[in-house]
Design a protein around this motif. Structure first.
Motif, short mmCIF file in Angstrom:
data_model
loop_
_atom_site.label_atom_id
_atom_site.label_comp_id
_atom_site.label_asym_id
_atom_site.label_seq_id
_atom_site.Cartn_x
_atom_site.Cartn_y
_atom_site.Cartn_z
N CYS A 1 0.81 -1.22 0.00
CA CYS A 1 0.00 0.00 0.00
C CYS A 1 0.85 1.27 0.00
N ASN A 2 2.17 1.10 -0.01
CA ASN A 2 3.08 2.24 -0.03
C ASN A 2 3.83 2.27 -1.36
N LYS B 1 -6.21 0.44 4.07
CA LYS B 1 -7.65 0.70 4.07
C LYS B 1 -8.00 1.76 3.02
N GLU B 2 -7.19 2.80 2.94
CA GLU B 2 -7.43 3.86 1.98
C GLU B 2 -7.26 3.35 0.55
N LEU B 3 -6.21 2.56 0.32
CA LEU B 3 -5.95 2.02 -1.01
C LEU B 3 -7.10 1.10 -1.45
N MET B 4 -7.54 0.22 -0.55
CA MET B 4 -8.60 -0.72 -0.89
C MET B 4 -9.89 0.02 -1.23
N LYS B 5 -10.18 1.08 -0.48
CA LYS B 5 -11.38 1.87 -0.76
C LYS B 5 -11.25 2.58 -2.11
N ARG B 6 -10.08 3.16 -2.35
CA ARG B 6 -9.86 3.92 -3.58
C ARG B 6 -9.90 3.03 -4.82
N GLU B 7 -9.33 1.82 -4.71
CA GLU B 7 -9.23 0.92 -5.86
C GLU B 7 -10.38 -0.09 -5.94
N GLU C 1 2.28 -18.08 0.68
CA GLU C 1 2.34 -18.09 2.15
C GLU C 1 2.49 -16.69 2.75
N VAL C 2 1.52 -15.84 2.45
CA VAL C 2 1.58 -14.44 2.89
C VAL C 2 0.69 -14.25 4.12
N ASP C 3 1.28 -13.76 5.20
CA ASP C 3 0.52 -13.39 6.40
C ASP C 3 0.01 -11.96 6.20
N ARG C 4 -1.28 -11.83 5.89
CA ARG C 4 -1.83 -10.52 5.51
C ARG C 4 -2.42 -9.75 6.69
N SER C 5 -2.25 -10.26 7.92
CA SER C 5 -2.96 -9.67 9.07
C SER C 5 -2.59 -8.21 9.29
N ASP C 6 -1.32 -7.82 9.10
CA ASP C 6 -0.94 -6.42 9.30
C ASP C 6 -1.54 -5.50 8.24
N TRP C 7 -1.81 -6.03 7.06
CA TRP C 7 -2.44 -5.20 6.03
C TRP C 7 -3.82 -4.74 6.49
N ALA C 8 -4.53 -5.64 7.19
CA ALA C 8 -5.89 -5.30 7.64
C ALA C 8 -5.88 -4.15 8.64
N LYS C 9 -4.75 -3.96 9.36
CA LYS C 9 -4.66 -2.92 10.38
C LYS C 9 -4.12 -1.60 9.83
N SER C 10 -3.61 -1.63 8.62
CA SER C 10 -2.92 -0.45 8.07
C SER C 10 -3.91 0.56 7.50
N GLU C 11 -3.77 1.81 7.94
CA GLU C 11 -4.63 2.87 7.40
C GLU C 11 -4.35 3.08 5.92
N ALA C 12 -3.07 2.96 5.53
CA ALA C 12 -2.72 3.13 4.12
C ALA C 12 -3.41 2.07 3.26
#
Length: 767
Positions: free
Chosen positions: A321-322, A364-370, A351-362
């Protein structure tokens, strides 16, 4: 008269483009992989130092002529003369536009001429590997005593591969492998017509390729203190020196002992050129967004929150997201593309641990925008964006099959490895993606081999059931993977991939699974060449070995040697057998409970697997008296993770059912689980019964309350065996099975009085 007949046959074959699809394998030709079509003749062509190699004007096939000439230089002490002018009694390399397959060739050997025809340099090179195997093994090295002449049999071969992708994978991150070893590995791959080398260059445990824009990737990321994988290998080294940590990759710096290493860009470019001369494409893998701990340690900005640690199952990934992450990735892959000209670049994506992505404000913004709906789709956003970058550079992206979970373009290539997700290659093919098959069973060559490993590779079908013919064409081949967590040395790497690779080579080139016995016979002859090439291959299994043996009065140990010149040596005091231990030359009578350790040795001193044979004197177990039994075994199903079967008894079953077969039910969907099978078997006659239990992961079999086979723990599919002495009638039966995730393999066979192992009849099962 015979020579005239052969000449006429050759003329017919050459003029018609004749090709036999199915044929009887000729035992005179110990070629692996066996050619698509081979017609045997009478006589031999004699090669002397005066023989010329003739190649076309303009330099086409000059590289291939030089590769062929290396073998003659070894044999004669000097190379043959190269010429572009036709000669009598010569080796002619000819261009043939009529050969359609890129790697196809035609080889015609008469008593007067050798003609090798191909349309491409790759096809010409494949023909040379066939000639290489027809020549004696001493052309593989420079001889002190030169040879007066070499001969090749009169033969006509029309040949082409069944699959375009015939690959091997090496993980050089967990344990590092030298450039010298990689050159040897490439040379052996070439011998068996394999054409893709997938190098896993980065992972949590080490970054192995120089990136000039980010020097700390190798200054820091290429080195580590010993980890739990190293310590596990050190423990195994007590019994097997192949598990010793390779000292050439150990340094001492700032008071620390560090393990690691990396390849400079110059070294790797030279290796790429070496492979290209042998028509092997090196595919680099830089694994992301997961498996990036070594990189994140050096550059913490790559994560969403600056943390770098293990999560529940995997390490924390880089942040998709950066923009700084994409700048890093594009810079790294730009340098990778400057080193590796391959049109394929592997991005990993597993084998990607995506848990930190769910907590990231960046994020969340990217997912909403895209308009990204979930975390798997966020991973696909990263993969798809990187694929567009690859495509802009004229490259194609390959990823492990997890990349399909959030949706991918149909131009990405999917590498299927998760055997417990059987619909993944079907989904990929139906999406229009090309697929490379690399399922853990049987193509993870880091899995411990057993007596069934080669057979399983040879009989693997690369095309999954359920694909339409048009979809099946998207299966472009297969590849064996070698992960090196438990492979700390080059000798151990050799042991793990050879001779399994020869079975894969024949499968992918010839695609003929009807000649396994012929293949085994040809393989035995190949060992002589592998000895010369200094390949520390796994020796053939000793037939009929039972780990847990029982007898009522006495037993006899005798072994049929699978190779000529092999010696069987053993000990009875618990020590490892060595080349000076007692030799088993006939029959050994066993009349007391004892432990025998034995191993095979070659004349050169190489040791095969050590067999621990435990002998126990037993009385025949009396049957139990049970009334009103019903068909089948009672099964208890536990949806939980267990490290060992002993923990099952502490859990509560989620469901129960009755089964008349020993196999994982198709209805089981849990990633980790346990099943217990309990009841009775109706033994038809008194005697000592042998049982063969194959598990992925673990299992323990008890019959008549006696532990018969212990195959416990978390491991790949492997067979273990044992015996029990039983009287006719109902005998208690209990099998505990655990699946840690990924294998779903459970098989049980039995034999009596030396019979071939067979499935237990369902009529035996009672509850």
């Amino acid at each position: 008269m015979k020579n005239k007949i052969v000449a006429l046959l050759i003329a017919i074959v050459v003029s018609t483009g004749f090709k036999v699809i199915a044929q009887q394998v000729d035992s005179k030709y110990n070629i692996i992989p066996y050619p698509t079509s081979l017609v045997s003749g009478q006589g031999r062509f004699v090669i002397t130092p005066a023989t010329n190699i003739v190649y076309p004007n303009g330099g086409k096939f000059i590289n291939e002529a030089n590769r062929l000439n290396e073998f003659f230089a070894n044999g004669f002490g000097k190379p043959l003369k190269l010429s572009t002018t036709s000669k009598d009694h010569a080796i002619q390399l000819k261009y043939d536009a009529g050969i359609s397959a890129d790697e196809g060739y035609r080889l015609v050997i008469t008593t007067h001429q050798i003609t090798i025809a191909a349309r491409t340099p790759a096809g010409m090179f494949m023909a040379i590997q066939t000639i290489r195997q027809l020549l004696p093994v001493n052309v593989e090295y420079s001889n002190i005593k030169t040879i007066k002449n070499l001969t090749l049999p009169v033969v006509i071969i029309n040949d082409e591969p069944a699959y375009e992708w015939r690959g091997m994978h090496l993980d050089v991150s967990r344990h590092f492998l030298s450039i010298t070893y990689l050159r040897k590995f490439i040379n052996v791959m070439a011998l068996y017509k394999m054409n893709k080398l997938h190098l896993h260059l980065t992972d949590d445990q080490g970054w192995r390729i120089e990136i000039k824009k980010y020097p700390k990737l190798t200054e820091e990321g290429a080195w580590r203190t010993f980890n739990n994988q190293d310590s596990a290998c050190m423990k195994k080294a007590v019994d097997n020196p192949d598990f010793n940590i390779d000292e050439q990759h150990v340094i001492h710096k700032n008071g620390k002992t560090l393990y690691g290493g990396f390849y400079t860009q110059q070294q790797m470019k030279a290796l790429v050129a070496y492979a290209a001369e042998r028509h092997i494409d090196i595919i680099p893998e830089i694994d992301m967004p997961g498996h990036m701990m070594a990189a994140i340690n050096a550059y913490p900005f790559l994560t969403c929150n600056g943390e770098n640690k293990w999560g529940t199952l995997f390490t924390k990934p880089i942040c998709p997201c950066n923009e700084s992450t994409f700048e890093f990735a594009e810079n790294v892959f730009t340098e990778i593309m400057n080193i590796f000209p391959s049109k394929y670049i592997h991005i990993g994506g597993d084998e990607v641990d995506r848990s930190d992505w769910a907590k990231s404000e960046a994020c969340k913004e990217l997912m909403k925008r895209e308009g990204i709906k979930d975390l798997p789709a966020l991973q696909s956003y990263f993969i798809n964006r990187m694929e567009k970058f690859f495509n802009s550079k004229g490259r194609k992206l390959i990823g492990w099959d997890e990349i399909i979970e959030g949706g991918i373009s149909n131009t990405a290539i999917v590498m299927y490895w998760r055997g417990w997700v059987p619909d993944a290659p079907l989904k990929a093919a139906r999406n229009g993606n090309k697929v490379i098959m690399t399922p853990g069973s049987p193509l993870y060559f880091d899995n411990q081999p057993d007596q069934n490993s080669i057979y399983n590779v040879y009989h693997f079908n690369p095309v999954p059931a359920g694909l339409a013919p048009t979809e099946a064409k998207l299966i472009i081949g297969a590849q064996a993977n070698i992960w090196t967590e438990n492979i700390p040395s080059e000798n151990r790497a050799d042991y793990m991939f050879m001779p399994r690779m020869t079975a894969l080579a024949e499968l992918l080139w010839t695609n003929n699974v009807n000649d396994y016995n012929s293949y085994v016979n040809r393989l035995t002859d190949q060992f002589k060449r592998l000895d010369v090439l200094n390949v520390h291959y796994r020796l053939p299994d000793l037939p009929g070995m039972i780990t847990q043996n029982v007898f009522t009065e006495l037993d006899t140990l005798s072994i049929v040697k699978p190779m000529q010149g092999m010696q069987i040596r053993y000990t009875t005091d618990g020590t490892l057998p060595g080349k000076n231990s007692e030799e088993l030359t006939g029959k050994l009578i066993i009349n007391k409970s004892e432990r025998i350790r034995l191993a095979a040795f070659t004349s050169a001193g190489a040791r095969g697997d050590v067999y621990d044979l435990n002998y126990q004197q037993q009385s025949l177990a009396a049957p139990v008296e049970v009334n009103n039994t019903q068909p089948g075994l009672k099964c208890s199903y536990y949806k939980a993770f267990f490290k060992e079967t002993k923990f099952i008894s502490k859990a509560n079953a989620d469901s129960t059912f009755i089964s008349d077969v020993i196999a994982v039910p198709q209805t089981v969907k849990a990633p980790s689980f346990a099943i217990t099978y309990s009841g009775y078997i109706d033994v038809p006659a008194d005697g000592v019964y042998s049982f063969y239990l194959t598990c992925d992961d673990g299992g323990v079999l008890k019959i008549a309350d006696r532990e018969t086979v212990n195959n416990d723990g978390l491991h790949s599919a492997i067979e273990k065996n044992g015996q029990v002495a039983l009287k006719k009638g109902l005998q208690k039966f209990k099998l505990d099975f655990i699946e840690g995730g990924g294998g779903y393999t459970l098989k049980l066979k039995y034999s009596k009085d030396g019979s071939a192992p067979a499935d237990l009849p369902s009529s035996w099962f009672r509850n």
